[in-house]
Design a protein around this motif. Sequence first.
Motif, PDB file in Angstrom:
ATOM      1  N   UNK A 147     -47.713 -24.443  15.969  1.00 15.94           N
ATOM      2  CA  UNK A 147     -47.362 -23.193  15.296  1.00 15.94           C
ATOM      3  C   UNK A 147     -47.792 -23.154  13.834  1.00 15.94           C
ATOM      4  N   UNK A 148     -47.730 -24.294  13.150  1.00 18.36           N
ATOM      5  CA  UNK A 148     -48.039 -24.300  11.712  1.00 18.36           C
ATOM      6  C   UNK A 148     -49.295 -25.094  11.377  1.00 18.36           C
ATOM      7  N   UNK A 149     -49.882 -25.801  12.358  1.00 14.95           N
ATOM      8  CA  UNK A 149     -51.133 -26.556  12.180  1.00 14.95           C
ATOM      9  C   UNK A 149     -50.987 -27.738  11.225  1.00 14.95           C
ATOM     10  N   UNK A 150     -49.782 -28.252  11.040  1.00 11.97           N
ATOM     11  CA  UNK A 150     -49.598 -29.501  10.289  1.00 11.97           C
ATOM     12  C   UNK A 150     -48.268 -30.123  10.719  1.00 11.97           C
ATOM     13  N   UNK A 151     -48.141 -31.408  10.403  1.00 13.84           N
ATOM     14  CA  UNK A 151     -46.939 -32.159  10.756  1.00 13.84           C
ATOM     15  C   UNK A 151     -45.988 -32.132   9.566  1.00 13.84           C
ATOM     16  N   UNK A 152     -44.762 -31.642   9.780  1.00 16.03           N
ATOM     17  CA  UNK A 152     -43.792 -31.552   8.682  1.00 16.03           C
ATOM     18  C   UNK A 152     -43.455 -32.919   8.106  1.00 16.03           C
ATOM     19  N   UNK A 153     -43.539 -33.953   8.902  1.00 17.74           N
ATOM     20  CA  UNK A 153     -43.188 -35.287   8.412  1.00 17.74           C
ATOM     21  C   UNK A 153     -44.300 -35.905   7.559  1.00 17.74           C
ATOM     22  N   UNK A 154     -45.470 -35.297   7.548  1.00 19.60           N
ATOM     23  CA  UNK A 154     -46.591 -35.838   6.773  1.00 19.60           C
ATOM     24  C   UNK A 154     -47.089 -34.863   5.708  1.00 19.60           C
ATOM     25  N   UNK A 155     -46.367 -33.758   5.523  1.00 18.34           N
ATOM     26  CA  UNK A 155     -46.824 -32.726   4.608  1.00 18.34           C
ATOM     27  C   UNK A 155     -46.612 -33.185   3.159  1.00 18.34           C
ATOM     28  N   UNK A 156     -47.434 -32.662   2.272  1.00 20.61           N
ATOM     29  CA  UNK A 156     -47.315 -33.002   0.854  1.00 20.61           C
ATOM     30  C   UNK A 156     -46.034 -32.406   0.291  1.00 20.61           C
ATOM     31  N   UNK A 157     -45.307 -33.212  -0.490  1.00 23.50           N
ATOM     32  CA  UNK A 157     -44.043 -32.766  -1.066  1.00 23.50           C
ATOM     33  C   UNK A 157     -44.122 -32.783  -2.585  1.00 23.50           C
ATOM     34  N   UNK A 158     -43.106 -32.197  -3.194  1.00 26.76           N
ATOM     35  CA  UNK A 158     -43.073 -32.124  -4.644  1.00 26.76           C
ATOM     36  C   UNK A 158     -43.159 -30.688  -5.126  1.00 26.76           C
ATOM     37  N   UNK A 159     -43.229 -30.531  -6.438  1.00 26.14           N
ATOM     38  CA  UNK A 159     -43.279 -29.187  -7.029  1.00 26.14           C
ATOM     39  C   UNK A 159     -44.511 -28.410  -6.589  1.00 26.14           C
ATOM     40  N   UNK A 160     -45.604 -29.128  -6.326  1.00 28.72           N
ATOM     41  CA  UNK A 160     -46.829 -28.471  -5.860  1.00 28.72           C
ATOM     42  C   UNK A 160     -47.061 -28.719  -4.372  1.00 28.72           C
ATOM     43  N   UNK A 161     -45.989 -29.052  -3.655  1.00 29.06           N
ATOM     44  CA  UNK A 161     -46.110 -29.314  -2.228  1.00 29.06           C
ATOM     45  C   UNK A 161     -46.289 -28.046  -1.411  1.00 29.06           C
ATOM     46  N   UNK A 162     -46.478 -28.245  -0.115  1.00 31.12           N
ATOM     47  CA  UNK A 162     -46.751 -27.112   0.777  1.00 31.12           C
ATOM     48  C   UNK A 162     -45.547 -26.186   0.880  1.00 31.12           C
ATOM     49  N   UNK A 163     -44.360 -26.753   1.064  1.00 29.06           N
ATOM     50  CA  UNK A 163     -43.170 -25.917   1.256  1.00 29.06           C
ATOM     51  C   UNK A 163     -42.719 -25.238  -0.029  1.00 29.06           C
ATOM     52  N   UNK A 164     -43.008 -25.826  -1.174  1.00 30.20           N
ATOM     53  CA  UNK A 164     -42.586 -25.230  -2.451  1.00 30.20           C
ATOM     54  C   UNK A 164     -43.518 -24.119  -2.900  1.00 30.20           C
TER      55      UNK A 164
END
Length: 428
Positions: free
Chosen positions: A96-113
Amino acid sequence: LIQCTNEMNVNIPQLADSLFERTTNSSWVVVFKSLITTHHLMVYGNERFIQYLASRNTLFNLSNFLDKSGLQGYDMSTFIRRYSRYLNEKAVSYRQVAFDFTKVKRGADGVMRTMSTEKLLKTVPIIQNQMDALLDFNVNSNELTNGVINAAFMLLFKDAIRLFAAYNEGIINLLEKYFDMKKNQCKEGLDIYKKFLTRMTRISEFLKVAEQVGIDRGDIPDLSQAPSSLLDALEQHLASLEGKKIKDSTAASRATTLSNAVSSLASTGLSLTKVDEREKQAALEEEQARLKALKEQRLKELAKKPHTSLTTAASPVSTAAGSIMTTPAIDIFSTPSSSNSTSKLPNDLLDLQPTFHPSVHPISAAPQVGSTWGDPFSATVDSVDDALPNLNPFLTKTNDAAHLSVSSDVSTFTSRTPTHEMFVGKVP
């Protein structure tokens, strides 16, 4: 198998289908091992593996699995059904999202932010579904005495830490955008936040079980819940958009409440990140220790072997026991040297050439010419003596030696050697 997923010449679909085929076995042992192996490859293998799993219409069809062979089969079948559901949901989330949530980039400039409002409202429910499937494994500390269940739980624990970190950052982004959303978006966002509070309680219980089974306390993050006043502020803002009468709240108090909530959630995210970094550091140290052990083992093996074991069969110039191999390599295209000219090589190509015999006087050019055309002893001794001064430019002799030069006229040579003696004793 992890290495196989990184090789370009390995057929990933065939590898995955081999694991799926084993899940059709009636034994819970074979099925559980197949699920754990699949999960291990999804976490540590090449991304091509999980991409193929996401491309399949169906993954594990084990919702009705039951091993009736024994009492243990009934107990383990329950966890197989729960575990397979999570792996299915993990693959569906990737689709559905074309990436793995457990391997996504995190932080202030991360994918979810940095995600936009529209995309965020569609993505966070996908994380919620995967988190629900993970927490539905629902194991207690007494059941984790089984080694197979414990192996699956450790993989689920690592996924839970990283998945909740992405979930937490998505909620932070949602709260920062909430008071600028439209009415329908605020309604969805409020529902998402309420579900987040419920799942935070469930993840806390999950982490307590992890602590009871012996996971180090430093590997378990501290979860800080947002103040309850934030929920009231979110509900009042939605009511104001719907035209309902609410308590008057100033923008300053609302901003303060939001700031406190975001800071508490950010501290939770920081704790989750520290746990993840600690795990990476532990894995790196473990790898270095393994390499060091292999190096020491290799040095011991080399020390046990005698020096004579290093034979020179691999290379003609290699050494053995401090000595150099003296047997020369045969090269039919090289010019024979004077050192090994006396030993006749057993080669048909070299036998076609006449054997070379060095002359007694190699410095004389005239006897070599004579030996070519006739008897080497037919030349007079005085001709040899006359030729010697020509080889040294610093010695001068008044006698005429022009007739001894190699480039002299043929008549000069034939005058010393009669015609009838030129071919005496020579067989054509």
